[in-house]
Design an enzyme around this catalytic site. Structure first.
Site, PDB file in Angstrom:
ATOM      1  N   CYS A 111       0.384  -1.388   0.104  1.00 31.30           N
ATOM      2  CA  CYS A 111       0.498   0.141   0.049  1.00 31.30           C
ATOM      3  C   CYS A 111       1.000   1.307   0.261  1.00 31.30           C
ATOM      4  CB  CYS A 111      -1.085  -0.111   1.137  1.00 31.30           C
ATOM      5  SG  CYS A 111      -2.237  -2.053   1.338  1.00 31.30           S
ATOM      6  N   HIS A 252      -3.352   7.066   3.023  1.00 29.70           N
ATOM      7  CA  HIS A 252      -4.070   5.578   2.194  1.00 29.70           C
ATOM      8  C   HIS A 252      -5.192   5.324   3.029  1.00 29.70           C
ATOM      9  CE1 HIS A 252      -4.333   1.499   0.972  1.00 29.70           C
ATOM     10  NE2 HIS A 252      -3.688   0.989   2.336  1.00 29.70           N
ATOM     11  N   ASN A 282     -10.219  -0.001   0.215  1.00 31.46           N
ATOM     12  CA  ASN A 282      -8.722  -0.533   0.515  1.00 31.46           C
ATOM     13  C   ASN A 282      -8.247  -1.030  -1.035  1.00 31.46           C
ATOM     14  OD1 ASN A 282      -5.636  -0.731   0.513  1.00 31.46           O
ATOM     15  ND2 ASN A 282      -6.045  -1.540   2.130  1.00 31.46           N
TER      16      ASN A 282
HETATM   17  O1  UT7 Z   1      -3.557  -1.235   3.753  1.00 30.14           O
HETATM   18  C1  UT7 Z   1      -2.550  -1.786   4.158  1.00 30.14           C
HETATM   19  C2  UT7 Z   1      -2.795  -1.518   5.901  1.00 30.14           C
HETATM   20  N1  UT7 Z   1      -3.597  -2.446   6.446  1.00 30.14           N
HETATM   21  C3  UT7 Z   1      -4.355  -1.471   7.407  1.00 30.14           C
HETATM   22  O2  UT7 Z   1      -4.308  -0.271   7.948  1.00 30.14           O
HETATM   23  C4  UT7 Z   1      -5.454  -2.685   8.578  1.00 30.14           C
HETATM   24  C5  UT7 Z   1      -5.140  -2.108   9.741  1.00 30.14           C
HETATM   25  N2  UT7 Z   1      -5.779  -2.830  10.670  1.00 30.14           N
HETATM   26  C6  UT7 Z   1      -7.081  -2.495  10.157  1.00 30.14           C
HETATM   27  O3  UT7 Z   1      -7.890  -1.702   9.729  1.00 30.14           O
HETATM   28  C7  UT7 Z   1      -8.683  -3.232  10.849  1.00 30.14           C
HETATM   29  O4  UT7 Z   1      -7.450  -4.426  12.266  1.00 30.14           O
HETATM   30  C8  UT7 Z   1      -9.897  -4.444  10.667  1.00 30.14           C
HETATM   31  C9  UT7 Z   1     -10.564  -3.424   9.503  1.00 30.14           C
HETATM   32  C10 UT7 Z   1      -8.517  -4.927  10.090  1.00 30.14           C
HETATM   33  C11 UT7 Z   1     -10.124  -5.574  12.076  1.00 30.14           C
HETATM   34  O5  UT7 Z   1     -10.513  -4.673  12.922  1.00 30.14           O
HETATM   35  P1  UT7 Z   1     -10.452  -4.628  14.540  1.00 30.14           P
HETATM   36  O6  UT7 Z   1     -11.439  -4.007  14.457  1.00 30.14           O
HETATM   37  O7  UT7 Z   1      -9.452  -4.621  14.916  1.00 30.14           O
HETATM   38  O8  UT7 Z   1     -11.125  -6.223  14.296  1.00 30.14           O
HETATM   39  P2  UT7 Z   1     -10.349  -7.671  15.472  1.00 30.14           P
HETATM   40  O9  UT7 Z   1      -9.566  -8.137  14.587  1.00 30.14           O
HETATM   41  O10 UT7 Z   1      -9.849  -7.389  16.191  1.00 30.14           O
HETATM   42  O11 UT7 Z   1     -11.765  -8.160  15.444  1.00 30.14           O
HETATM   43  C12 UT7 Z   1     -13.189  -8.020  16.171  1.00 30.14           C
HETATM   44  C13 UT7 Z   1     -13.938  -8.742  16.047  1.00 30.14           C
HETATM   45  C14 UT7 Z   1     -13.716 -10.090  15.734  1.00 30.14           C
HETATM   46  O12 UT7 Z   1     -14.982 -11.123  16.899  1.00 30.14           O
HETATM   47  P3  UT7 Z   1     -15.069 -11.474  18.269  1.00 30.14           P
HETATM   48  O13 UT7 Z   1     -12.831 -12.469  18.015  1.00 30.14           O
HETATM   49  O14 UT7 Z   1     -14.425 -10.508  18.766  1.00 30.14           O
HETATM   50  O15 UT7 Z   1     -15.796 -12.371  18.474  1.00 30.14           O
HETATM   51  C15 UT7 Z   1     -13.666 -10.513  14.702  1.00 30.14           C
HETATM   52  O16 UT7 Z   1     -14.113 -12.199  14.150  1.00 30.14           O
HETATM   53  O17 UT7 Z   1     -14.566  -8.471  14.721  1.00 30.14           O
HETATM   54  C16 UT7 Z   1     -15.039 -10.109  13.917  1.00 30.14           C
HETATM   55  N3  UT7 Z   1     -14.617  -9.310  12.327  1.00 30.14           N
HETATM   56  C17 UT7 Z   1     -16.079  -9.671  11.961  1.00 30.14           C
HETATM   57  N4  UT7 Z   1     -16.874  -9.850  11.964  1.00 30.14           N
HETATM   58  C18 UT7 Z   1     -18.127  -8.976  11.084  1.00 30.14           C
HETATM   59  C19 UT7 Z   1     -13.342  -9.215  11.853  1.00 30.14           C
HETATM   60  N5  UT7 Z   1     -13.713  -8.844  10.739  1.00 30.14           N
HETATM   61  C20 UT7 Z   1     -15.299  -8.983  10.708  1.00 30.14           C
HETATM   62  C21 UT7 Z   1     -16.045  -8.766   9.879  1.00 30.14           C
HETATM   63  N6  UT7 Z   1     -17.619  -8.680   9.765  1.00 30.14           N
HETATM   64  N7  UT7 Z   1     -15.967  -8.293   8.199  1.00 30.14           N
END
Ligand code: UT7
Length: 325
Positions: A111, A252, A282
């Site tokens: 990215c 980004h 993204n």
């Molecule tokens: O482009 C390259 C650079 N990339 C980035 O900068 C990405 C940076 N990271 C992020 O933007 C975020 O970390 C994400 C959007 C990828 C994830 O968000 P988060 O708030 O960190 O969520 P998480 O991974 O901690 O997941 C929280 C919960 C989990 O459930 P439990 O384990 O708490 O029950 C996930 O399973 O949300 C769940 N989850 C979803 N639920 C519904 C993860 N993805 C989804 C989804 N729909 N698509």
């Protein structure tokens, strides 16, 4: 000599996929995606390759700059989703636009790729080796996703964005005032996709990473929130430019919460942070030229305004530019 952005362009495939569309094929919801990322829709290619997107965005930028493609002497395409290992995407663009005398480079930076490309082009221009460069990010990330993995598949989209860079006299107004690029390979395993593993009659290795994109979202999130403000200060502080002096921060487009956190760190209002992730998701290396082109075509980029351009992602890597328009 110094480097000036004299044109922008982008191209997005026609098909728009909504969060509700995704909820039909995986366990997710519009509410979760909007709330946790700021993304509502993304464009997904059904019949166009990364090369196709690259060519369309290039032609769009060339038209915007009003230059003859024959004068372009450097093409850099940043992509992690090229159609071939070789020939590279820059060679395909060269052939399509007729830039016969161009150097043709493809870089795989994720990215941060387009700002990295800009850093390389800026060095070519300042050394006198290039007078007119096309730098771009182009991705069909949809083919890099495991469409059963809701943690990654909902985030990314397809698209291409391009800049035309020109060598201008140092006393001309505007241009790239400062630019930096860096890698942090120690954290490479937080965002991966496998390449082609060793396989020949004498040896075989398993791929060190899976076929599709894996991301430890929280680690990459923390990395971005720390490195983006740090890199902005790294290039602005020696010039005596303050975050308050910057008119817009083109970051980004990975997650609205990253923009909000960076805005808070820098004590800047969110109005200074353009957003198009809601519409395009993204799109990795294509992200910054695409949003800047959208602003440019709406007449929202003004001569003399000061901008920060900052990309971050796989590697992990980051790159930041300070530009006067
Ligand atoms: O482009 C390259 C650079 N990339 C980035 O900068 C990405 C940076 N990271 C992020 O933007 C975020 O970390 C994400 C959007 C990828 C994830 O968000 P988060 O708030 O960190 O969520 P998480 O991974 O901690 O997941 C929280 C919960 C989990 O459930 P439990 O384990 O708490 O029950 C996930 O399973 O949300 C769940 N989850 C979803 N639920 C519904 C993860 N993805 C989804 C989804 N729909 N698509």
């Amino acid at each position: 000599m110094k480097t000036k952005i004299i044109g922008t362009g982008h191209y997005l495939p026609e098909k728009v996929v909504t969060n509700d569309d995704l909820a039909q094929i995986m366990d997710t919801s519009d509410e979760w995606i909007r709330k946790r990322t700021g993304i509502a829709t993304r464009h997904i290619s059904v019949d166009e390759s990364t090369t196709d997107l690259s060519i369309k965005a290039s032609l769009n930028a060339i038209e915007n700059a009003g230059v003859d493609p024959k004068d372009i002497d450097l093409i850099i395409v940043a992509t992690v989703s090229g159609d071939y290992l070789y020939p590279n995407t820059a060679c395909q663009v060269q052939k399509a636009i007729g830039a016969e005398k161009a150097r043709t480079i493809e870089i795989n930076i994720g990215c941060a790729g387009c700002i990295y490309s800009m850093d390389i082009a800026d060095s070519y221009i300042r050394s006198g080796k290039s007078k007119l460069a096309l730098v771009m990010g182009a991705e069909t990330l949809s083919k890099m996703m495991d469409w059963t993995d809701r943690r990654t598949a909902v985030l990314f989209g397809d698209g291409a964005g391009a800049f035309i860079l020109k060598a201008v006299d140092d006393n001309e107004e505007g241009g790239i005032e400062a630019i930096m690029a860096r890698g942090d390979g120690e954290r490479g395993d937080t965002l991966t996709a496998g390449g082609r593993p060793l396989d020949n009659p004498w040896g075989h290795l398993d791929s060190p990473a899976g076929k599709y994109t894996y991301m430890d979202g929280q680690e990459v999130f923390k990395f971005a929130c720390r490195k983006v403000p740090e890199s902005i200060h790294e290039i602005l502080d020696p010039l005596g430019v303050k975050p308050d002096d910057i008119d817009k921060y083109f970051l980004h487009q990975a997650n609205i919460r990253i923009l909000e956190t960076v805005a808070k760190f820098l004590k800047q209002p969110m109005e200074k942070f353009p957003v198009n992730m809601s519409e395009v998701g993204n799109i990795s290396a294509a992200s910054i030229p695409t949003i800047m082109d959208m602003y440019n075509k709406k007449g929202l980029l003004k001569k003399g305004e000061k901008y920060i351009l900052c990309g971050f992602g796989a590697g992990l890597t980051y790159a930041t530019a300070y530009v006067i328009w």
